[in-house]
Design a protein around this motif. Structure first.
Motif, PDB file in Angstrom:
ATOM      1  N   GLN A  35      -0.140  23.534  34.521  1.00 22.62           N
ATOM      2  CA  GLN A  35      -0.361  24.982  34.376  1.00 22.62           C
ATOM      3  C   GLN A  35      -0.146  25.705  35.704  1.00 22.62           C
ATOM      4  O   GLN A  35       0.496  26.737  35.768  1.00 22.62           O
ATOM      5  CB  GLN A  35      -1.793  25.262  33.902  1.00 22.62           C
ATOM      6  CG  GLN A  35      -2.183  24.566  32.634  1.00 22.62           C
ATOM      7  CD  GLN A  35      -1.488  25.159  31.426  1.00 22.62           C
ATOM      8  OE1 GLN A  35      -0.593  25.990  31.573  1.00 22.62           O
ATOM      9  NE2 GLN A  35      -1.874  24.719  30.242  1.00 22.62           N
ATOM     10  N   MET A  36      -0.698  25.079  36.749  1.00 21.41           N
ATOM     11  CA  MET A  36      -0.571  25.684  38.079  1.00 21.41           C
ATOM     12  C   MET A  36       0.897  25.792  38.479  1.00 21.41           C
ATOM     13  O   MET A  36       1.316  26.801  39.039  1.00 21.41           O
ATOM     14  CB  MET A  36      -1.297  24.806  39.115  1.00 21.41           C
ATOM     15  CG  MET A  36      -2.784  24.902  39.024  1.00 21.41           C
ATOM     16  SD  MET A  36      -3.354  26.370  39.849  1.00 21.41           S
ATOM     17  CE  MET A  36      -5.089  26.249  39.597  1.00 21.41           C
ATOM     18  N   SER A  37       1.644  24.738  38.211  1.00 22.22           N
ATOM     19  CA  SER A  37       3.056  24.762  38.577  1.00 22.22           C
ATOM     20  C   SER A  37       3.772  25.868  37.832  1.00 22.22           C
ATOM     21  O   SER A  37       4.647  26.533  38.382  1.00 22.22           O
ATOM     22  CB  SER A  37       3.720  23.423  38.256  1.00 22.22           C
ATOM     23  OG  SER A  37       2.973  22.381  38.793  1.00 22.22           O
ATOM     24  N   GLN A  39       2.410  28.651  36.818  1.00 23.96           N
ATOM     25  CA  GLN A  39       2.009  29.915  37.431  1.00 23.96           C
ATOM     26  C   GLN A  39       2.751  30.142  38.742  1.00 23.96           C
ATOM     27  O   GLN A  39       3.182  31.255  39.043  1.00 23.96           O
ATOM     28  CB  GLN A  39       0.504  29.920  37.681  1.00 23.96           C
ATOM     29  CG  GLN A  39      -0.277  30.156  36.401  1.00 23.96           C
ATOM     30  CD  GLN A  39      -1.763  29.976  36.586  1.00 23.96           C
ATOM     31  OE1 GLN A  39      -2.223  29.451  37.582  1.00 23.96           O
ATOM     32  NE2 GLN A  39      -2.521  30.401  35.593  1.00 23.96           N
ATOM     33  N   LEU A  40       2.927  29.057  39.474  1.00 26.80           N
ATOM     34  CA  LEU A  40       3.658  29.156  40.732  1.00 26.80           C
ATOM     35  C   LEU A  40       5.079  29.639  40.465  1.00 26.80           C
ATOM     36  O   LEU A  40       5.622  30.481  41.177  1.00 26.80           O
ATOM     37  CB  LEU A  40       3.702  27.791  41.405  1.00 26.80           C
ATOM     38  CG  LEU A  40       4.208  27.765  42.835  1.00 26.80           C
ATOM     39  CD1 LEU A  40       3.103  28.205  43.776  1.00 26.80           C
ATOM     40  CD2 LEU A  40       4.677  26.390  43.225  1.00 26.80           C
ATOM     41  N   PHE A  43       5.101  33.300  39.582  1.00 27.15           N
ATOM     42  CA  PHE A  43       4.869  34.024  40.821  1.00 27.15           C
ATOM     43  C   PHE A  43       6.161  34.138  41.610  1.00 27.15           C
ATOM     44  O   PHE A  43       6.526  35.201  42.103  1.00 27.15           O
ATOM     45  CB  PHE A  43       3.855  33.228  41.658  1.00 27.15           C
ATOM     46  CG  PHE A  43       2.792  34.076  42.249  1.00 27.15           C
ATOM     47  CD1 PHE A  43       1.499  33.925  41.847  1.00 27.15           C
ATOM     48  CD2 PHE A  43       3.091  35.018  43.220  1.00 27.15           C
ATOM     49  CE1 PHE A  43       0.501  34.705  42.392  1.00 27.15           C
ATOM     50  CE2 PHE A  43       2.108  35.798  43.758  1.00 27.15           C
ATOM     51  CZ  PHE A  43       0.808  35.646  43.346  1.00 27.15           C
ATOM     52  N   LYS A  44       6.853  33.025  41.703  1.00 26.73           N
ATOM     53  CA  LYS A  44       8.078  32.955  42.471  1.00 26.73           C
ATOM     54  C   LYS A  44       9.123  33.923  41.898  1.00 26.73           C
ATOM     55  O   LYS A  44       9.733  34.699  42.635  1.00 26.73           O
ATOM     56  CB  LYS A  44       8.596  31.517  42.409  1.00 26.73           C
ATOM     57  CG  LYS A  44       9.535  31.182  43.507  1.00 26.73           C
ATOM     58  CD  LYS A  44       9.851  29.703  43.488  1.00 26.73           C
ATOM     59  CE  LYS A  44      11.217  29.525  44.124  1.00 26.73           C
ATOM     60  NZ  LYS A  44      11.783  28.234  43.862  1.00 26.73           N
ATOM     61  N   HIS A  46       8.660  36.542  40.057  1.00 25.38           N
ATOM     62  CA  HIS A  46       8.245  37.930  40.287  1.00 25.38           C
ATOM     63  C   HIS A  46       8.534  38.361  41.703  1.00 25.38           C
ATOM     64  O   HIS A  46       9.059  39.444  41.956  1.00 25.38           O
ATOM     65  CB  HIS A  46       6.753  38.076  40.016  1.00 25.38           C
ATOM     66  CG  HIS A  46       6.420  38.146  38.560  1.00 25.38           C
ATOM     67  ND1 HIS A  46       7.079  38.965  37.686  1.00 25.38           N
ATOM     68  CD2 HIS A  46       5.496  37.500  37.832  1.00 25.38           C
ATOM     69  CE1 HIS A  46       6.568  38.823  36.481  1.00 25.38           C
ATOM     70  NE2 HIS A  46       5.599  37.928  36.538  1.00 25.38           N
ATOM     71  N   THR A  74       3.516  31.594  51.256  1.00 29.39           N
ATOM     72  CA  THR A  74       2.777  30.551  50.533  1.00 29.39           C
ATOM     73  C   THR A  74       3.597  29.978  49.384  1.00 29.39           C
ATOM     74  O   THR A  74       3.515  28.802  49.092  1.00 29.39           O
ATOM     75  CB  THR A  74       1.435  31.054  49.971  1.00 29.39           C
ATOM     76  OG1 THR A  74       1.605  32.389  49.551  1.00 29.39           O
ATOM     77  CG2 THR A  74       0.343  30.968  50.982  1.00 29.39           C
ATOM     78  N   ILE A  75       4.379  30.812  48.752  1.00 27.75           N
ATOM     79  CA  ILE A  75       5.124  30.334  47.587  1.00 27.75           C
ATOM     80  C   ILE A  75       6.494  29.786  47.980  1.00 27.75           C
ATOM     81  O   ILE A  75       7.106  29.040  47.234  1.00 27.75           O
ATOM     82  CB  ILE A  75       5.292  31.481  46.557  1.00 27.75           C
ATOM     83  CG1 ILE A  75       3.946  32.083  46.199  1.00 27.75           C
ATOM     84  CG2 ILE A  75       5.995  31.014  45.310  1.00 27.75           C
ATOM     85  CD1 ILE A  75       3.047  31.221  45.368  1.00 27.75           C
TER      86      ILE A  75
ATOM     87  N   ILE B 202      -1.816  22.840  44.340  1.00 27.70           N
ATOM     88  CA  ILE B 202      -0.640  22.008  44.095  1.00 27.70           C
ATOM     89  C   ILE B 202      -0.392  21.077  45.271  1.00 27.70           C
ATOM     90  O   ILE B 202      -0.052  19.909  45.096  1.00 27.70           O
ATOM     91  CB  ILE B 202       0.582  22.898  43.805  1.00 27.70           C
ATOM     92  CG1 ILE B 202       0.388  23.510  42.416  1.00 27.70           C
ATOM     93  CG2 ILE B 202       1.867  22.112  43.881  1.00 27.70           C
ATOM     94  CD1 ILE B 202       1.480  24.386  41.961  1.00 27.70           C
ATOM     95  N   ILE B 209       4.365  22.167  48.120  1.00 23.80           N
ATOM     96  CA  ILE B 209       4.734  22.977  46.971  1.00 23.80           C
ATOM     97  C   ILE B 209       6.128  22.638  46.468  1.00 23.80           C
ATOM     98  O   ILE B 209       6.453  22.887  45.329  1.00 23.80           O
ATOM     99  CB  ILE B 209       4.647  24.507  47.261  1.00 23.80           C
ATOM    100  CG1 ILE B 209       5.367  24.856  48.553  1.00 23.80           C
ATOM    101  CG2 ILE B 209       3.217  24.972  47.296  1.00 23.80           C
ATOM    102  CD1 ILE B 209       5.620  26.336  48.675  1.00 23.80           C
TER     103      ILE B 209
END
Lengths: 258, 383
Positions: A35-37, A39-40, A43-44, A46, A74-75, B202, B209
């Motif tokens: 799920q986190m991936s 969302q990442l 995010f990316k 966007h 961060t991303i 992550i 990442i």
């Protein structure tokens, strides 16, 4: 009061339950990461979209600009996404080629530890495209060449070496290049090296090895024996005296230094 | 206000969160309620208010209690409000924070904005009436009191449900924040934190990442951001601009230069600086001009141009005297040195090592033996 579950059966049951909880826990944790991936990734996307569409607005607001940069950091999103536009295309002015220049140097620096600052234009192209977001304008190899030429204002440190119809991009000037030292070290045992020795021992690309050896020849640090059995040998006269004083018999030494 | 009942802050089985907004103050009719600013949550079934710090302090009104609501625009010194008119108290109502109230409506005052989106969502929920279609598993107003809170939804199912809710909420937050530019500006701080927490989770699992080393490097460079880059807009053009720029470069380059042994190619500096500046790009020409200001400004950095035309920025501690002294020391110790040997000793490139030896020779400290075996330097005993 009623006492419950103290026998062996209860212990076994408890163990089973614990195992099940644990299993479920791992599944949950894995699920969370998936799920986190996701969302990442959202995010990316966007961020990339915003960087390409709202550049001026982001620049105008200082506080927001810092926050936007933080998110990009961060991303791992590239905030530079100017389009080429008419003026860049025609006159090479505007941010487009400067931005590309930054992205090119970045790729070269990131890979320096592996390729010693030499990269083919093809690979560079591939890497730059990957680093630019989905929303950034496409760049061609010709654009890369133009961007690299713009870096000339900062001296000769960054250059292109033509090889067989394409280019090698060199990002580390000889002044800062440690490759020569490494090759000289490799040659210490025998007094000479060959291209395949370098490729094998140092895991370098052929181009990188040739580039270093050519430089050593040009500087007069190496001599080329092109008639050697197998492949050409690059002899380093600076090592001769050391070798002859060690384990080379006078006769051999005489043969070596005519 | 007497329509509120204590709640435990957890959602029921079939209930989903629709939107939440921070910085909301409650009004009992026209009077400010004696509660701090808190978070208001809208679910498919309830309107929930929670204290910002004390999460145990949480209360709710079922949406079925709402007759209608209206907007009250913001004024000078007044936040925008939503007025919610409520049905009379039902006799079997569970206890809440207010026993009596003379008003039959409450107001939500939005200190940190967000009322437009909230109103839109509220309208949606009130027309859809989802609470009628999927009644929650248990009797709606949960009367657990603030201390006894968090007793339901324990066990794995409860955890899973909570995780799922949290995920949905995050998803929604992200898509809302990126709806348009102004939204993102308002929510930027929240999003920065969210991006950090996602990235760090992550990283915990995967180490980083991304597998791609160029993207990792990019993210490292970007993280060294300069908050207030010197620009032509802020510092005009010409010499003044370049001087201010030089000062800023001096500050930010010291650490990276020390890491890299005191010398960096100008192109590398260009990349580093522009990444730290983010979208305020510097042209190569401006960078060169700023670097030329290092010397007149007495900064501890220098721009150096080699005979080959290569430009580097170096720390001033790499001064000529020191380089010559170290060259002489090394040569004296070994008896004699070639530039390759010297390069190996110092961990420098061959060219730089040669340059230092030549410099020491020029100053009369060394002398050369130029033979077929190459160029070898000895201490100058005549000096």
């Amino acid at each position: 009061m009623h006492r419950r579950g103290v026998g062996a059966g209860a212990i076994a049951k408890k163990k089973l339950a614990e195992a099940k909880y644990k299993e479920r826990g791992t599944v949950l944790a894995e699920d969370q990461i998936v799920q986190m991936s996701k969302q990442l990734e959202t995010f990316k996307t966007h961020l990339e979209e915003f960087a390409s569409k709202h550049k001026q607005e982001i620049r105008k607001n200082a506080q927001f600009r810092v926050q936007f940069q933080e998110m990009c950091a961060t991303i791992g999103v590239d905030p530079l996404a100017s389009g080429k536009g008419f003026w860049s295309e025609m006159l090479g002015v505007g941010d487009f080629y400067y931005e590309l220049g930054v992205q090119i140097i970045e790729v070269c620096l990131a890979l320096k530890h592996r390729n010693g600052g030499l990269i083919t234009l093809d690979e560079l192209h591939h890497r730059v495209l990957k680093g630019r977001g989905k929303f950034a304008q496409d760049v061609s190899q010709d654009d890369l060449v133009r961007a690299i030429k713009k870096l000339k204002a900062m001296g000769n440190g960054f250059g292109m070496i033509p090889v067989g119809g394409s280019y090698l991009v060199q990002s580390v000037p000889a002044e800062l290049n440690m490759d020569h030292t490494v090759v000289l070290q490799l040659a210490e045992k025998k007094g000479y090296v060959t291209v395949s020795e370098i490729k094998e021992c140092l895991k370098w690309e052929r181009e990188r090895a040739c580039h270093v050896l050519d430089h050593l020849l040009k500087e007069g640090l190496a001599w080329l024996d092109s008639q050697a059995a197998g492949e050409p040998q690059y002899w380093l006269p600076a090592l001769f005296s050391e070798l002859s004083s060690r384990d080379v018999t006078p006769e051999e030494a005489n043969q070596m230094v005519p | 206000m007497d329509r509120f009942v204590w709640a435990n802050g957890l959602l029921e089985m079939n209930e989903t969160l629709v939107i939440q907004q921070r910085g909301v103050r409650l009004y009992d009719g026209d009077e400010k309620a004696k509660l701090d600013v808190g978070v208001v949550l809208l679910s498919t079934h309830r309107l929930i208010w929670r204290d910002l710090k004390n999460h145990e302090c949480c209360m709710a009104i079922p949406l079925s209690q709402v007759i209608f609501f209206e907007e009250q625009a913001a004024g000078i010194g007044k936040s925008a409000k939503i007025v919610i008119h409520l049905y009379p108290v039902s006799p079997n109502k569970e206890p809440g924070p207010y026993q009596v109230s003379k008003f039959s409506y409450i107001k939500l005052s939005f200190k940190e904005h967000g009322q437009i989106e909230f109103l839109r969502r509220l309208t949606e929920e009130m027309t859809q009436k989802r609470w009628e279609r999927t009644p929650v598993s248990q009797a709606m107003p949960t009367a657990t009191g603030p201390q006894a809170g968090r007793t339901r939804a324990v066990g794995i199912v409860g955890i899973e449900r909570k995780l799922e809710e949290k995920r949905k909420e995050t998803d929604k937050n992200i898509s809302e924040a990126f709806e348009d530019m102004s939204q993102l500006m308002v929510k930027a701080k929240e999003m920065v934190e969210l991006s950090r927490s996602i990235a760090s989770k992550i990283k915990e699992k995967h180490g980083d990442i991304t597998e791609d080393e160029t993207i990792r490097f990019k993210s490292y460079l970007l993280s060294m951001g300069i908050a207030n880059p010197v620009t032509r807009e802020t510092h005009g053009s010409g010499t003044h601009y370049h001087m201010q720029l030089a000062k800023q470069l001096g500050d930010m380059l010291l650490a990276p230069l020390e890491e890299r042994g005191g010398m960096m190619a100008l192109t590398e500096v260009y990349c580093l600086v522009n990444r730290a500046r983010g979208m305020e790009l510097l042209s190569p020409e401006d960078l060169v001009n700023a670097c030329k200001m290092f010397d007149p400004l007495k900064l501890p950095l220098r721009l150096r141009i080699f005979d080959s035309g290569v430009m580097v920025v170096q720390l001033q501690s790499h001064s000529e005297e020191e380089m010559i002294a170290s060259a002489l020391d090394n040569v004296s110790e070994k008896g004699s040195l070639t530039s390759e040997e010297f390069a190996k000793l110092l961990g420098l490139s061959v060219l730089l090592a040669k340059e230092r030896l030549l410099l020491a020779e020029k100053m009369g400290h060394l002398c050369r033996d130029d033979s077929v075996e190459g160029l070898r330097f000895y201490p100058n005993l005549f000096a």
